[in-house]
Design a protein around this motif. Structure first.
Motif, PDB file in Angstrom:
ATOM      1  N   HIS A 138       0.850  -1.274   0.043  1.00  0.00           N
ATOM      2  CA  HIS A 138      -0.053   0.116   0.101  1.00  0.00           C
ATOM      3  C   HIS A 138       0.721   1.255  -0.159  1.00  0.00           C
ATOM      4  CE1 HIS A 138      -4.438  -0.818   0.311  1.00  0.00           C
ATOM      5  NE2 HIS A 138      -3.806  -1.951   0.707  1.00  0.00           N
ATOM      6  N   LEU A 139       2.007   1.309   0.957  1.00  0.00           N
ATOM      7  CA  LEU A 139       2.945   2.291   0.863  1.00  0.00           C
ATOM      8  C   LEU A 139       3.475   2.733  -0.421  1.00  0.00           C
ATOM      9  CD1 LEU A 139       4.223   2.121   4.492  1.00  0.00           C
ATOM     10  CD2 LEU A 139       2.247   3.658   3.650  1.00  0.00           C
ATOM     11  N   LEU A 177      -3.160  -0.267   8.317  1.00  0.00           N
ATOM     12  CA  LEU A 177      -3.029   0.455   6.997  1.00  0.00           C
ATOM     13  C   LEU A 177      -3.231   1.959   7.124  1.00  0.00           C
ATOM     14  CD1 LEU A 177      -4.992  -1.780   4.384  1.00  0.00           C
ATOM     15  CD2 LEU A 177      -2.403  -1.202   4.555  1.00  0.00           C
ATOM     16  N   ARG A 178      -3.991   2.464   7.718  1.00  0.00           N
ATOM     17  CA  ARG A 178      -4.494   3.742   7.889  1.00  0.00           C
ATOM     18  C   ARG A 178      -3.253   4.475   9.009  1.00  0.00           C
ATOM     19  NH1 ARG A 178      -9.802   2.936   9.099  1.00  0.00           N
ATOM     20  NH2 ARG A 178      -9.357   3.201  11.519  1.00  0.00           N
ATOM     21  N   TYR A 188      -0.565   7.354   7.667  1.00  0.00           N
ATOM     22  CA  TYR A 188      -0.583   8.622   8.437  1.00  0.00           C
ATOM     23  C   TYR A 188       1.019   9.071   8.957  1.00  0.00           C
ATOM     24  CZ  TYR A 188      -5.216   9.885   8.483  1.00  0.00           C
ATOM     25  OH  TYR A 188      -6.783  10.416   8.350  1.00  0.00           O
ATOM     26  N   THR A 189       1.705   7.886   9.329  1.00  0.00           N
ATOM     27  CA  THR A 189       3.056   8.040   9.644  1.00  0.00           C
ATOM     28  C   THR A 189       3.858   8.556   8.727  1.00  0.00           C
ATOM     29  OG1 THR A 189       2.785   6.216  11.329  1.00  0.00           O
ATOM     30  CG2 THR A 189       4.832   6.670  10.624  1.00  0.00           C
ATOM     31  N   VAL A 190       3.853   7.894   7.396  1.00  0.00           N
ATOM     32  CA  VAL A 190       4.471   8.596   6.270  1.00  0.00           C
ATOM     33  C   VAL A 190       4.315   9.895   6.062  1.00  0.00           C
ATOM     34  CG1 VAL A 190       4.644   8.516   3.606  1.00  0.00           C
ATOM     35  CG2 VAL A 190       4.765   6.283   5.195  1.00  0.00           C
ATOM     36  N   ALA A 192      -5.457   7.908  13.576  1.00  0.00           N
ATOM     37  CA  ALA A 192      -5.834   6.384  12.664  1.00  0.00           C
ATOM     38  C   ALA A 192      -6.781   5.738  13.497  1.00  0.00           C
ATOM     39  CB  ALA A 192      -4.369   5.556  12.598  1.00  0.00           C
ATOM     40  N   VAL A 193      -6.791   5.779  14.660  1.00  0.00           N
ATOM     41  CA  VAL A 193      -7.833   5.103  15.513  1.00  0.00           C
ATOM     42  C   VAL A 193      -8.277   5.724  16.629  1.00  0.00           C
ATOM     43  CG1 VAL A 193      -8.206   2.504  16.548  1.00  0.00           C
ATOM     44  CG2 VAL A 193      -5.880   3.232  15.254  1.00  0.00           C
TER      45      VAL A 193
END
Ligand SMILES: Nc1ncnc2c1ncn2[C@@H]1O[C@H](COP(=O)(O)OP(=O)(O)O)[C@@H](O)[C@H]1O
Ligand SMILES: [Mg+2]
Length: 324
Positions: free
Chosen positions: A223-224, A269-270, A274-276, A297-298
């Protein structure tokens, strides 16, 4: 009567499901592409070999109904959807709730423009006519009395629609899938019913667990990379997010204080995405993007949030302020 009939087609397991462990010539019967109601295919979906084997046995063994249980967001619904997507078999999905009545499955008499009443097939009757599939999602939230209306059809017996007098005999390829969170799972949402024993007895059973760490990591990475993130940046993030997620899931299962829900693949995944996005900005402020991003994210209780951030510190080797 409009029918949605088409010919059988065999699909190679390796190429169709990306499952290289499968024997080279193994095939699973599906349908020719083009039928209405086939779910859209998710190219990033990862098929686990054990789940695939169990689904294959159910599918080719001539069984009618499969109950799939597991924690929230472990991948129950998506497994059924992606299986049908790859095999080009229509899947009629019915979300269940305590107020869902059986006409939502079977069908009902509806007024026409001329003011007459005309029978309209529900998803279960449509699937019985076509030999396609139905997904009863969150099945154990359904009122057991309403579920019982499906019993005859679940076993492949013929059944007469009371409103029309028409007798429906399920096509031999008709299959029913039910998904639910296990009632005894800690994450079980209030208001789950234990289905009537007679109804429960009609289903084959399958448990779905979160993806194995190496598969989940590969999924996050994919995904990334699809979002054009540098591999050198993406790899450590994928690794840490999956490691933390599995520690949180363990904590959840062992009743750790404050950890009131597991981290789903969807949440992981979220979090990774977001970290990136935050990492660069945060770093210039001397703060950790990983710790910051999980809160975007959560949604978590304050106690759970603290426990999770401590876990991140342990796994990543630095805290919220990038202090090791
Ligand atoms: N094997 C998998 N491959 C790719 N994504 C997955 C996989 N399992 C779960 N997911 C992701 O997790 C999300 C939640 O899965 P879902 O099937 O809706 O969970 P459940 O029905 O168990 O609550 C899916 O939308 C998907 O993005
Ligand atoms: Mg689901």
């Amino acid at each position: 009567m409009e029918t949605n009939n088409t010919a059988i087609r065999k699909y190679n397991v390796r190429t169709t499901f990306g499952l290289m462990e499968a024997p080279e010539h193994a095939e699973i019967p599906g349908l020719e592409p083009g039928m209405k109601g086939v779910p859209p295919s998710d190219a990033t979906y990862v098929f686990d070999a054990d789940r695939m084997r169990q689904l294959t046995m159910f599918w080719v063994g001539g069984f009618k109904a499969l109950l799939i249980e597991g924690d929230p967001a472990a991948g129950k619904t998506s497994l059924v959807e992606q299986w049908h997507a790859r095999l080009n078999v229509p899947l009629y999905k019915v979300p269940c709730s305590p107020t869902t009545e059986s006409y939502r499955f079977i069908g009902q008499l509806l007024p026409t423009e001329e003011g007459r009443l005309q029978w309209k097939d529900g998803p279960v009757v449509t699937a019985c006519r076509e030999g396609t599939s139905v997904l009863l999602d969150e099945y154990n939230t359904l009122d057991p009395g309403e579920a019982n209306a499906l019993n005859m059809l679940l076993e492949g017996y013929s059944w007469t629609i009371p409103e029309t007098g028409e007798t429906i005999k399920p096509h031999p390829r008709t299959r029913f899938f039910a998904t639910q969170n296990a009632v005894d799972s800690r994450a079980a949402v209030a208001g789950r019913n234990v289905q009537d024993v007679a109804n429960d007895d009609r289903f084959s059973y399958m448990e779905v667990d979160y993806l194995k760490p190496e598969l989940e990591e590969a999924l996050v990475l994919r995904h990334l990379l699809a979002g054009r993130v540098d591999k050198a940046v993406a790899e450590p993030i994928a690794k840490v997010c999956v490691l933390v997620a599995n520690k949180v899931r363990e904590a959840f299962r062992s009743d750790a204080a404050g950890v009131d829900k597991p981290l789903s693949t969807r949440a992981v995944l979220r979090w990774a995405k977001y970290t990136v996005m935050y990492q660069g900005v945060m770093k210039t402020q001397g703060r950790s993007g990983l710790h910051f991003a999980i809160r975007q994210a959560v949604r978590m209780s304050p106690v759970m949030s603290r426990a999770v951030r401590e876990t991140i510190t342990l796994v990543a080797g630095y805290d919220e302020n990038l202090v090791s």
